[in-house]
Design a protein around this motif. Structure first.
Motif, PDB file in Angstrom:
ATOM      1  N   GLU A 192      26.980  59.828 -51.579  1.00 45.44           N
ATOM      2  CA  GLU A 192      28.252  60.391 -51.098  1.00 45.44           C
ATOM      3  C   GLU A 192      28.886  59.545 -49.993  1.00 45.44           C
ATOM      4  OE1 GLU A 192      27.877  64.497 -50.042  1.00 45.44           O
ATOM      5  OE2 GLU A 192      27.006  65.083 -51.954  1.00 45.44           O
ATOM      6  N   ALA A 193      28.091  59.198 -48.985  1.00 45.43           N
ATOM      7  CA  ALA A 193      28.654  58.471 -47.842  1.00 45.43           C
ATOM      8  C   ALA A 193      28.653  56.960 -48.044  1.00 45.43           C
ATOM      9  CB  ALA A 193      27.882  58.826 -46.568  1.00 45.43           C
ATOM     10  N   GLY A 194      27.828  56.482 -48.979  1.00 47.47           N
ATOM     11  CA  GLY A 194      27.786  55.053 -49.271  1.00 47.47           C
ATOM     12  C   GLY A 194      27.171  54.205 -48.179  1.00 47.47           C
ATOM     13  N   ILE A 195      26.242  54.794 -47.402  1.00 42.54           N
ATOM     14  CA  ILE A 195      25.574  54.017 -46.350  1.00 42.54           C
ATOM     15  C   ILE A 195      24.200  53.581 -46.843  1.00 42.54           C
ATOM     16  CG2 ILE A 195      26.842  55.155 -44.492  1.00 42.54           C
ATOM     17  CD1 ILE A 195      24.455  56.928 -43.972  1.00 42.54           C
ATOM     18  N   PRO A 196      23.626  52.524 -46.274  1.00 40.04           N
ATOM     19  CA  PRO A 196      22.351  51.987 -46.785  1.00 40.04           C
ATOM     20  C   PRO A 196      21.174  52.945 -46.582  1.00 40.04           C
ATOM     21  CG  PRO A 196      23.467  50.401 -45.361  1.00 40.04           C
ATOM     22  CD  PRO A 196      24.183  51.693 -45.199  1.00 40.04           C
ATOM     23  N   GLU A 197      20.094  52.656 -47.296  1.00 36.82           N
ATOM     24  CA  GLU A 197      18.852  53.401 -47.098  1.00 36.82           C
ATOM     25  C   GLU A 197      18.331  53.134 -45.679  1.00 36.82           C
ATOM     26  OE1 GLU A 197      14.656  54.136 -49.540  1.00 36.82           O
ATOM     27  OE2 GLU A 197      15.962  52.468 -50.073  1.00 36.82           O
ATOM     28  N   ASP A 198      17.746  54.175 -45.074  1.00 37.11           N
ATOM     29  CA  ASP A 198      17.174  54.084 -43.720  1.00 37.11           C
ATOM     30  C   ASP A 198      18.214  53.772 -42.653  1.00 37.11           C
ATOM     31  OD1 ASP A 198      14.504  54.610 -44.527  1.00 37.11           O
ATOM     32  OD2 ASP A 198      14.272  52.534 -45.158  1.00 37.11           O
ATOM     33  N   ASP A 199      19.472  54.090 -42.928  1.00 42.73           N
ATOM     34  CA  ASP A 199      20.512  53.878 -41.933  1.00 42.73           C
ATOM     35  C   ASP A 199      20.357  54.909 -40.812  1.00 42.73           C
ATOM     36  OD1 ASP A 199      23.245  54.128 -40.629  1.00 42.73           O
ATOM     37  OD2 ASP A 199      23.655  52.520 -42.065  1.00 42.73           O
ATOM     38  N   PRO A 200      20.383  54.491 -39.532  1.00 39.72           N
ATOM     39  CA  PRO A 200      20.180  55.438 -38.429  1.00 39.72           C
ATOM     40  C   PRO A 200      21.260  56.512 -38.329  1.00 39.72           C
ATOM     41  CG  PRO A 200      20.856  53.294 -37.602  1.00 39.72           C
ATOM     42  CD  PRO A 200      20.548  53.118 -39.054  1.00 39.72           C
ATOM     43  N   ARG A 201      22.400  56.296 -38.998  1.00 36.50           N
ATOM     44  CA  ARG A 201      23.456  57.315 -38.976  1.00 36.50           C
ATOM     45  C   ARG A 201      23.079  58.533 -39.814  1.00 36.50           C
ATOM     46  NH1 ARG A 201      28.265  53.557 -41.009  1.00 36.50           N
ATOM     47  NH2 ARG A 201      26.493  52.697 -42.178  1.00 36.50           N
ATOM     48  N   ASN A 202      22.131  58.358 -40.725  1.00 41.64           N
ATOM     49  CA  ASN A 202      21.724  59.445 -41.627  1.00 41.64           C
ATOM     50  C   ASN A 202      20.688  60.324 -40.925  1.00 41.64           C
ATOM     51  OD1 ASN A 202      20.729  61.056 -43.717  1.00 41.64           O
ATOM     52  ND2 ASN A 202      21.018  59.447 -45.239  1.00 41.64           N
ATOM     53  N   PRO A 203      20.997  61.599 -40.652  1.00 40.08           N
ATOM     54  CA  PRO A 203      20.062  62.445 -39.893  1.00 40.08           C
ATOM     55  C   PRO A 203      18.785  62.796 -40.648  1.00 40.08           C
ATOM     56  CG  PRO A 203      21.943  63.728 -40.655  1.00 40.08           C
ATOM     57  CD  PRO A 203      22.272  62.290 -40.939  1.00 40.08           C
ATOM     58  N   ALA A 204      18.762  62.585 -41.985  1.00 47.01           N
ATOM     59  CA  ALA A 204      17.573  62.929 -42.774  1.00 47.01           C
ATOM     60  C   ALA A 204      16.572  61.781 -42.867  1.00 47.01           C
ATOM     61  CB  ALA A 204      17.977  63.364 -44.184  1.00 47.01           C
ATOM     62  N   VAL A 205      16.917  60.622 -42.305  1.00 49.89           N
ATOM     63  CA  VAL A 205      16.053  59.444 -42.455  1.00 49.89           C
ATOM     64  C   VAL A 205      14.709  59.631 -41.749  1.00 49.89           C
ATOM     65  CG1 VAL A 205      15.798  57.036 -41.746  1.00 49.89           C
ATOM     66  CG2 VAL A 205      17.841  57.760 -42.939  1.00 49.89           C
ATOM     67  N   ILE A 206      14.711  60.162 -40.529  1.00 53.97           N
ATOM     68  CA  ILE A 206      13.444  60.390 -39.825  1.00 53.97           C
ATOM     69  C   ILE A 206      12.573  61.373 -40.609  1.00 53.97           C
ATOM     70  CG2 ILE A 206      12.374  61.394 -37.763  1.00 53.97           C
ATOM     71  CD1 ILE A 206      13.444  58.677 -37.188  1.00 53.97           C
ATOM     72  N   ALA A 207      13.186  62.451 -41.107  1.00 54.88           N
ATOM     73  CA  ALA A 207      12.442  63.425 -41.914  1.00 54.88           C
ATOM     74  C   ALA A 207      11.869  62.770 -43.167  1.00 54.88           C
ATOM     75  CB  ALA A 207      13.346  64.592 -42.295  1.00 54.88           C
ATOM     76  N   ASP A 208      12.643  61.854 -43.763  1.00 49.36           N
ATOM     77  CA  ASP A 208      12.176  61.119 -44.945  1.00 49.36           C
ATOM     78  C   ASP A 208      10.950  60.277 -44.609  1.00 49.36           C
ATOM     79  OD1 ASP A 208      12.002  59.969 -47.426  1.00 49.36           O
ATOM     80  OD2 ASP A 208      13.719  58.641 -47.176  1.00 49.36           O
ATOM     81  N   ASN A 209      10.985  59.610 -43.458  1.00 48.68           N
ATOM     82  CA  ASN A 209       9.840  58.794 -43.034  1.00 48.68           C
ATOM     83  C   ASN A 209       8.623  59.657 -42.700  1.00 48.68           C
ATOM     84  OD1 ASN A 209      10.463  55.696 -42.668  1.00 48.68           O
ATOM     85  ND2 ASN A 209      12.327  56.775 -42.134  1.00 48.68           N
ATOM     86  N   VAL A 210       8.860  60.813 -42.085  1.00 49.93           N
ATOM     87  CA  VAL A 210       7.767  61.764 -41.846  1.00 49.93           C
ATOM     88  C   VAL A 210       7.161  62.186 -43.179  1.00 49.93           C
ATOM     89  CG1 VAL A 210       7.195  64.095 -41.034  1.00 49.93           C
ATOM     90  CG2 VAL A 210       8.701  62.646 -39.670  1.00 49.93           C
ATOM     91  N   GLY A 211       8.033  62.481 -44.140  1.00 49.56           N
ATOM     92  CA  GLY A 211       7.576  62.947 -45.448  1.00 49.56           C
ATOM     93  C   GLY A 211       6.705  61.956 -46.181  1.00 49.56           C
ATOM     94  N   ASP A 212       6.997  60.653 -46.033  1.00 49.89           N
ATOM     95  CA  ASP A 212       6.153  59.636 -46.671  1.00 49.89           C
ATOM     96  C   ASP A 212       4.700  59.793 -46.234  1.00 49.89           C
ATOM     97  OD1 ASP A 212       8.287  58.470 -48.002  1.00 49.89           O
ATOM     98  OD2 ASP A 212       8.734  57.100 -46.367  1.00 49.89           O
ATOM     99  N   ASN A 213       4.520  60.123 -44.965  1.00 53.97           N
ATOM    100  CA  ASN A 213       3.164  60.249 -44.427  1.00 53.97           C
ATOM    101  C   ASN A 213       2.480  61.545 -44.851  1.00 53.97           C
ATOM    102  OD1 ASN A 213       2.766  57.847 -42.446  1.00 53.97           O
ATOM    103  ND2 ASN A 213       4.802  58.599 -41.975  1.00 53.97           N
ATOM    104  N   VAL A 214       3.181  62.669 -44.752  1.00 51.76           N
ATOM    105  CA  VAL A 214       2.541  63.942 -45.100  1.00 51.76           C
ATOM    106  C   VAL A 214       2.275  64.046 -46.600  1.00 51.76           C
ATOM    107  CG1 VAL A 214       3.513  65.136 -43.107  1.00 51.76           C
ATOM    108  CG2 VAL A 214       4.732  65.226 -45.274  1.00 51.76           C
ATOM    109  N   GLY A 215       3.071  63.315 -47.403  1.00 48.97           N
ATOM    110  CA  GLY A 215       2.845  63.342 -48.841  1.00 48.97           C
ATOM    111  C   GLY A 215       1.788  62.358 -49.302  1.00 48.97           C
ATOM    112  N   ASP A 216       1.993  61.079 -48.966  1.00 51.16           N
ATOM    113  CA  ASP A 216       1.132  60.032 -49.522  1.00 51.16           C
ATOM    114  C   ASP A 216      -0.068  59.668 -48.657  1.00 51.16           C
ATOM    115  OD1 ASP A 216       2.432  59.727 -51.896  1.00 51.16           O
ATOM    116  OD2 ASP A 216       3.740  58.125 -51.213  1.00 51.16           O
ATOM    117  N   VAL A 217      -0.123  60.123 -47.419  1.00 47.00           N
ATOM    118  CA  VAL A 217      -1.312  59.868 -46.598  1.00 47.00           C
ATOM    119  C   VAL A 217      -2.185  61.124 -46.576  1.00 47.00           C
ATOM    120  CG1 VAL A 217      -2.195  59.211 -44.328  1.00 47.00           C
ATOM    121  CG2 VAL A 217      -0.137  58.137 -45.198  1.00 47.00           C
ATOM    122  N   ALA A 218      -1.681  62.176 -45.935  1.00 43.54           N
ATOM    123  CA  ALA A 218      -2.471  63.411 -45.857  1.00 43.54           C
ATOM    124  C   ALA A 218      -2.679  64.029 -47.234  1.00 43.54           C
ATOM    125  CB  ALA A 218      -1.785  64.410 -44.927  1.00 43.54           C
TER     126      ALA A 218
END
Length: 672
Positions: A192-218
């Motif tokens: 929708e916004a056309g901004i890159p992946e992991d762009d700091p303007r995206n408020p869901a990026v930190i949650a996405d990075n947290v999710g990588d750990n709780v899903g694929d590590v733990a």
């Protein structure tokens, strides 16, 4: 021999401690990198705390109920140890993984090899924690609860159920969290916004990075801890009646030599002179395979009174299956091969054709792994002579597969660390060359994650067969007659459970993602200057949304399998206990067959969609921003809950059915 086994388990944990210190002494980089990393750490640990607090009351109820079973306090203690050790493994891996990410990013500013070393060390902490705690738990329970008596192995079989319960909720909860964040970040940010992946303007990026750990590590750690525990217990149960003490000790010794092989294998990661992450990871994997094979030959030669060659072949078939399933999974999910390239090509005509072709790849990908599993079961059963010897051979084949769990988990947990490292490089505004280095690490991590999922599913299938063999022994069943309506009823009911589970877990992701999407849209709309980079996004709000949604939504799918097993088994037993055992046996057969096929389809389709999108982003078919890329993002978004929520969670569903049946079977048999 038991002292040696306990010592090896402790060595694994000490090695994990050494690796942890080695990672933590590295620099996290500048203040911005530290801030981002600490936000990920805080979110991940907060989620784990809330998840385990939710599981705790359920575990207490089960412990109380186990006090009234055949072995009473012994079963309750074993269950508690299994749940506790699985929880500890999750905390251990998560603690280091979320601290290795910024350190990997910082190292990427100097060299790829140093960044690879830190990321792999971080992943190895999870690997060593899983196998070390798994072996320590089984061996200590055998010494102190079963009193070293092979006849008392049934008293500790609830250890596997404790591990299964935690793994089930860890997989579901972690999967819902990560995909709610990922879907929200991708659909609103990239599409929708056309901004890159992991762009700091995206408020869901930190949650996405947290999710990588709780899903694929733990999540993955809990999954393979459960497989290790369940396979060990099943093999020990079968071996105790067949060979006595030797039959009990051999599975634990296989676990011990697997740990030592994995420790040595980790050292091979640093021996190459090339800057090729995949080659380095392959060296670690293949060296562990070779060392485990040699050690397995020596163990069977000197421990077993007869059938030495036959049981070595059974164990080796499991080890070879690891390599074959890994290669098959890589073929169907890597952009180096035709299936993923065809999905990317199909994106030129829109999202619909991308989804259709991707789903066809997932369905096709079930064929070869199932043939490998069939071959392993056939070899492991027939070569030792069939019957009870063959069932023990199947259990040893599963133990052979899981003897490499330390290396497999390390390679899998490396992926989220590398992914987070790239996100931190982007959000901290580092030189684009740093992101190029982390992208090299991450691209390998995507393939290793898919391979690890294939290994987890394959090992779950053979573990389930070993558990079924142990169930038949505990229930005193010699056969299941498919012409018996009770067996067919159970088979269909059991086959239904994986589909209902996927329906509930996919819906849970959709509900959680809806909340995330609305929040990201709200922030883009209501925070002045956010999209222009002049204001800061409220990342904590997105982490909180994912956490609350995951905890709330994981309950229904998490309880589906265990409640179904208990209600159906005891409901039928109230009328006819003998029929209840037939129904329960049918449920295990149906649940295992349907669960494995569905897990392979979903995990591989999701992995293929993901890498097809990344393949287009590399510059083919118009590259980023093209119509093909937009279609591939839609396919990847559909694939997210396939590969990271429902698909891998089915491993835990299959095994929780098997471990719970070991507890229920003797209770129903006593009613006859």
């Amino acid at each position: 021999m038991t002292i040696f086994i306990v010592a090896v388990a402790i060595i694994a944990l000490l090695f994990a401690l050494y690796l942890s210190k080695s990672v933590l002494k590295e620099s996290m980089g500048n203040d911005k990198m530290k801030e981002i990393s600490e936000a990920i750490q805080e979110g991940a640990m907060a989620f784990l705390n809330r998840q385990y607090k939710t599981i705790f009351p359920i575990a207490i109820v089960i412990i109380v109920l186990l006090l009234f079973t055949e072995f009473g306090a012994a079963s309750a203690i074993a269950f508690g140890v299994g749940a506790l050790f699985s929880t500890l493994a999750g905390y251990m891996g998560m603690y280091i993984a979320t601290r290795a990410n910024a350190r990997t990013t910082n190292a990427a500013q100097s060299s790829l090899k140093k960044a690879l070393a830190i990321a792999f060390k971080g992943g190895s902490v999870m690997g060593m924690g899983v196998v070390g705690l798994g072996l320590l738990g089984v061996s200590l329970l055998y010494i102190f609860v079963a009193k070293g008596n092979p006849d008392l192995i049934p008293a500790i079989d609830s250890f596997a159920f404790g591990a299964s319960l935690v793994a089930l909720f860890a997989r579901i909860g972690g999967g819902i969290f990560t995909k709610a964040a990922d879907v929200g970040a991708d659909l609103v940010g990239k599409v929708e916004a056309g901004i890159p992946e992991d762009d700091p303007r995206n408020p869901a990026v930190i949650a996405d990075n947290v999710g990588d750990n709780v899903g694929d590590v733990a999540g993955m750690g809990a999954d393979l801890f459960e497989s290790f525990a369940a396979t060990s217990i099943a093999a020990m149960l079968l071996g105790s009646t067949l060979l006595g003490t030797v039959g009990v000790m051999l599975p634990m010794m296989l676990g011990a030599i697997g740990i030592l092989s994995s420790i040595i294998g980790t050292l091979f990661i640093y021996t190459g002179g090339e800057d090729n992450p995949q080659a380095s990871l392959n060296r670690s994997l293949y060296s562990s395979f070779i060392l485990s094979s040699i050690a397995a030959f020596l163990l069977t030669k000197f421990m077993l009174p007869d059938h030495q060659v036959a049981y070595f072949i059974a164990i080796e078939s499991g080890l070879i299956a690891n390599i074959l399933i890994g290669k098959i999974t890589e073929y169907f999910t890597s952009a180096d091969f035709n299936p993923v390239k065809k999905i990317a090509e199909s994106s030129n005509t829109g999202a619909a054709t991308n989804v259709i072709y991707g789903l066809s790849v997932g369905l096709e990908s079930t064929g070869m792994p199932i043939l490998v599993i069939i071959a392993v079961v056939a070899v492991a059963y027939i070569v030792p002579g069939g019957g009870e010897y063959g069932f023990y051979g199947i259990a040893l084949a599963a133990m052979g597969m899981l003897s490499m769990a330390g290396t497999i988990v390390a390679i899998d947990a490396y992926g989220p660390i590398a992914d987070n490292a790239g996100g931190i490089a982007e959000m901290a505004g580092l030189d684009p060359k740093v992101r190029e280095v982390t992208d090299k690490l991450d691209s390998v991590g995507n393939t290793t994650a898919a391979v690890a999922k294939g290994f987890a599913i394959g090992s779950a299938a053979i573990t389930a067969i070993a558990l079924f063999s142990a169930f038949a022994q505990r229930a005193e069943l010699t056969s299941l007659d498919v012409l018996n309506p009770m067996v067919m009823m159970g088979l269909f009911f059991g086959a239904m459970i994986p589909f209902m589970f996927c329906a509930y877990s996919m819906r849970a992701v959709s509900v959680a993602a809806f909340e995330m999407i609305e929040e990201v849209r709200r922030q883009f709309r209501e925070i002045p200057g956010l999209l222009e980079g002049k204001a800061k996004a409220d990342s904590k709000k997105c982490v909180d949304i994912s956490t609350k949604a995951a905890i709330k939504q994981m309950i229904l799918p998490g309880l589906l399998a265990p409640v179904s097993i208990v209600v159906v088994s005891f409901g039928v037993a109230a009328l006819d206990p003998q029929a209840a055992l037939q129904v329960l046996g049918g449920m295990l057969v149906g649940g295992t067959a349907a669960g494995v096929l569905l897990a392979l389809t979903m995990s591989n389709a999701g992995g293929a969609w993901d890498n097809a999108k990344k393949y287009i982003e590399s510059g083919v078919h118009g590259g980023k921003g093209s119509e093909a890329h937009k279609a591939a993002v839609v396919g990847d978004t559909i694939g997210d809950p396939f590969k990271d929520t429902s698909g891998p969670s089915l491993n835990a569903v299959i095994k929780v059915m098997g471990t719970l049946s070991l507890i229920i079977a003797p209770i129903i048999a006593a009613m006859i």
